[in-house]
Design a protein around this motif. Structure first.
Motif, PDB file in Angstrom:
ATOM      1  N   GLY A 131       0.812  -1.208   0.000  1.00  0.00           N
ATOM      2  CA  GLY A 131       0.000   0.000   0.000  1.00  0.00           C
ATOM      3  C   GLY A 131       0.847   1.259   0.000  1.00  0.00           C
ATOM      4  O   GLY A 131       0.532   2.243  -0.695  1.00  0.00           O
ATOM      5  N   VAL A 132       1.940   1.248   0.751  1.00  0.00           N
ATOM      6  CA  VAL A 132       2.857   2.409   0.757  1.00  0.00           C
ATOM      7  C   VAL A 132       3.527   2.569  -0.609  1.00  0.00           C
ATOM      8  O   VAL A 132       3.674   3.691  -1.117  1.00  0.00           O
ATOM      9  N   LEU A 158      11.192  -0.599  -2.599  1.00  0.00           N
ATOM     10  CA  LEU A 158      11.250   0.420  -1.554  1.00  0.00           C
ATOM     11  C   LEU A 158      12.636   1.043  -1.475  1.00  0.00           C
ATOM     12  O   LEU A 158      12.774   2.268  -1.323  1.00  0.00           O
ATOM     13  N   ALA A 159      13.665   0.235  -1.602  1.00  0.00           N
ATOM     14  CA  ALA A 159      15.032   0.775  -1.589  1.00  0.00           C
ATOM     15  C   ALA A 159      15.275   1.683  -2.784  1.00  0.00           C
ATOM     16  O   ALA A 159      15.956   2.714  -2.677  1.00  0.00           O
ATOM     17  N   LEU A 218      13.551   9.419  -3.506  1.00  0.00           N
ATOM     18  CA  LEU A 218      12.313  10.177  -3.684  1.00  0.00           C
ATOM     19  C   LEU A 218      11.661  10.474  -2.339  1.00  0.00           C
ATOM     20  O   LEU A 218      11.215  11.600  -2.074  1.00  0.00           O
ATOM     21  N   ALA A 219      11.607   9.474  -1.475  1.00  0.00           N
ATOM     22  CA  ALA A 219      10.985   9.667  -0.167  1.00  0.00           C
ATOM     23  C   ALA A 219      11.800  10.632   0.695  1.00  0.00           C
ATOM     24  O   ALA A 219      11.236  11.483   1.390  1.00  0.00           O
ATOM     25  N   ALA A 220      13.130  10.532   0.622  1.00  0.00           N
ATOM     26  CA  ALA A 220      13.976  11.420   1.431  1.00  0.00           C
ATOM     27  C   ALA A 220      13.819  12.876   0.996  1.00  0.00           C
ATOM     28  O   ALA A 220      13.725  13.788   1.834  1.00  0.00           O
ATOM     29  N   GLY A 221      13.768  13.119  -0.294  1.00  0.00           N
ATOM     30  CA  GLY A 221      13.596  14.488  -0.775  1.00  0.00           C
ATOM     31  C   GLY A 221      12.255  15.071  -0.399  1.00  0.00           C
ATOM     32  O   GLY A 221      12.154  16.253  -0.029  1.00  0.00           O
ATOM     33  N   PRO A 264      13.683  12.488  -8.590  1.00  0.00           N
ATOM     34  CA  PRO A 264      12.794  11.546  -9.285  1.00  0.00           C
ATOM     35  C   PRO A 264      13.511  10.729 -10.361  1.00  0.00           C
ATOM     36  O   PRO A 264      13.233   9.534 -10.525  1.00  0.00           O
ATOM     37  N   LEU A 265      14.443  11.374 -11.089  1.00  0.00           N
ATOM     38  CA  LEU A 265      15.180  10.627 -12.113  1.00  0.00           C
ATOM     39  C   LEU A 265      16.087   9.566 -11.478  1.00  0.00           C
ATOM     40  O   LEU A 265      16.258   8.473 -12.031  1.00  0.00           O
ATOM     41  N   LEU A 266      16.659   9.881 -10.311  1.00  0.00           N
ATOM     42  CA  LEU A 266      17.484   8.898  -9.620  1.00  0.00           C
ATOM     43  C   LEU A 266      16.637   7.706  -9.161  1.00  0.00           C
ATOM     44  O   LEU A 266      17.064   6.545  -9.272  1.00  0.00           O
ATOM     45  N   ALA A 267      15.452   7.986  -8.634  1.00  0.00           N
ATOM     46  CA  ALA A 267      14.558   6.899  -8.240  1.00  0.00           C
ATOM     47  C   ALA A 267      14.132   6.064  -9.440  1.00  0.00           C
ATOM     48  O   ALA A 267      14.034   4.829  -9.359  1.00  0.00           O
TER      49      ALA A 267
END
Length: 470
Positions: free
Chosen positions: A132-133, A242-243, A248-251, A269-272
């Motif tokens: 879900g996350v 998730l890894a 993206l989550a950190a930013g 986003p491009l890195l993710a």
């Protein structure tokens, strides 16, 4: 001696006794006259030794108690090595079956409680919540890139590409799971080919909707991510995904306290995206390295068609709700993890209900109760979330009920009813909304409510039969 011999007894009277030679014929019994009674000799019947029988019953009580017929006790006595002579001499019964019947009558029926059977549908709670996350985390990319400008111009093309990716991903996921039953190599080939085609089709749709330009690059990035993420989710690599989304989550977490600037807003986003593509490629390489299964059958393509149509209908319904309340889409997306958990729970509870009921009617009633319980457990937490996001609770809850009941039917392989009902609801809601016909904004709750009722009736009719869960 050939003639009779005269004997003179002491009484003085003369008697004659004929002595015949002893031959084989003389040993045979002579037939009795018809009027002479027959003497029948009967052996005395053994008298049961009650104390010995009681002692034997006490010693074998735990093994005689579960028996449902004296023959089972007789088989037990034979397995214990009890001979016929011991039955007659020690216990006073004429045969083994007589002793078995006596033991069966003495020992009361006691059926031991069987250990509870393991639940074949026990869900992995942590995995369902993580999924879900993961469904909602990609939305942070739009949050980071929104201040870069032209977001309103890119939105229609990205929405069109997202709808195509959603429909394609549903069909591809179903086909890949079918191939997984054959072998991991076959599933990997299906995912590699299907993900590439899906990303290309979604990008082409966005380019046609926007007329080319930079929006095509944004749609291509979105389509590539959705294809790679679908591959990882089908292959159960949620932690790897998730890894890959960690940048993206950190930013996004640091946004309230730190302005990353245009470079990081676009670079994170491009890195993710790059990390997700690398993770999907590495996973597919390992899967394709497994040996193929010779002679593996390939399921026909039309089998996955209703799953793709349901994906198209679900995406349309969610976008119609998000058009008025964007934050409601986030709530609904995150709730897909608990929804998946409840799908497993329904299947497990249905198997338990099948063991606890004895008639089809009783099982149908339990199925109706389970359906209501699962819907209540899914919809109840969404009510405060709808109020916090400013969405219409009725619209959000009815939409969630529609999606969950449709997914429940699909989990049992009943795909066409859910696809057609959801397509009808999405088509009616889209037509009224786009053409601005009355009743206006209330059309989505009406369509979703009717769809939820139809889907619930299908669930009770199709899944309320014991044979489906056996």
């Amino acid at each position: 001696m050939s003639g009779p011999m005269a004997l003179e007894p002491g009484g003085g009277e003369q008697e004659t006794l004929a002595l015949w030679p002893v031959t084989a014929a003389s040993r045979l019994p002579r037939p009795l006259p018809a009027d002479e009674p027959t003497l029948v000799v009967r052996l005395p019947r053994p008298v049961p030794d009650q104390e010995e029988v009681d002692r034997l019953a006490a010693g074998l009580a735990d093994r005689i108690g579960p028996a449902v017929h004296p023959y089972e006790v007789a088989a037990l006595l034979e397995a214990e090595g009890l001979s016929v002579d011991a039955v007659r001499q020690q216990y006073g019964h004429p045969n083994l079956f007589s002793l078995a019947s006596a033991l069966y009558e003495r020992v009361p029926r006691t059926f031991p409680d069987l250990p509870p059977a393991p639940d074949p549908w026990r869900p992995d709670t942590a995995r369902c919540l993580l999924r879900g996350v993961l469904f909602a985390l990609p939305g942070l990319a739009y949050l980071l890139a929104a201040p870069l400008g032209q977001s309103a111009r890119y939105a229609p093309a990205l929405i069109a590409a997202g709808v195509v990716s959603w429909a394609w991903g549903q069909a591809l996921g179903h086909r890949a799971h079918l191939r997984l039953a054959t072998g991991r190599h076959e599933a990997g080939r299906t995912l590699l080919t299907g993900a590439a085609l899906g990303a290309a089709l979604a990008t082409a749709t966005a380019a046609a909707a926007a007329g080319g330009g930079p929006v095509t690059l944004a749609a291509a990035a979105q389509s590539l991510y959705l294809a790679a993420a679908s591959t990882l989710l089908v292959l159960a690599r949620e932690r790897l995904l998730l890894a890959a989304l960690t940048p993206l989550a950190a930013g996004a977490v640091l946004l309230p306290w730190w302005e990353p600037g245009p470079v990081l807003r676009l670079g994170l986003p491009l890195l993710a995206l790059a990390a997700t593509l690398a993770a999907a490629g590495w996973t597919l390489r390992g899967v394709l390295g497994t040996p193929p299964v010779p002679g593996a059958c390939r399921p026909p393509l039309p089998v996955s068609l209703p799953y793709g149509l349901f994906g198209l209908a679900a995406a349309s319904l969610v976008l119609l709700e998000g058009r008025q309340h964007p934050y409601a889409m986030i709530v609904l997306t995150v709730s897909m993890g608990p929804a998946e958990w409840l799908l497993y729970r329904y299947r497990g509870w249905s198997v338990a209900a099948l063991r606890a009921t004895a008639t089809p009617t009783a099982f149908l009633l339990r199925s109706a109760g389970l359906l209501g319980l699962c819907l209540l457990a899914y919809l109840l937490p969404l009510t405060p979330a709808a109020l916090l996001t400013g969405a219409d609770p009725a619209a959000l809850l009815l939409l969630a009920a529609t999606l969950w009941t449709a997914l429940l039917l699909q989990a049992f392989g009943v795909a066409w009813p859910s696809a057609l009902i959801c397509l009808t609801a999405a088509g009616c809601a889209a037509a009224v909304t786009l053409l601005r016909l009355p009743p206006g904004p209330a059309v989505l709750p009406l369509c979703c409510g009717a769809a939820a009722l139809c889907l619930s009736a299908c669930v009770l009719r199709l899944l309320g039969r014991p044979a489906v869960h056996a």
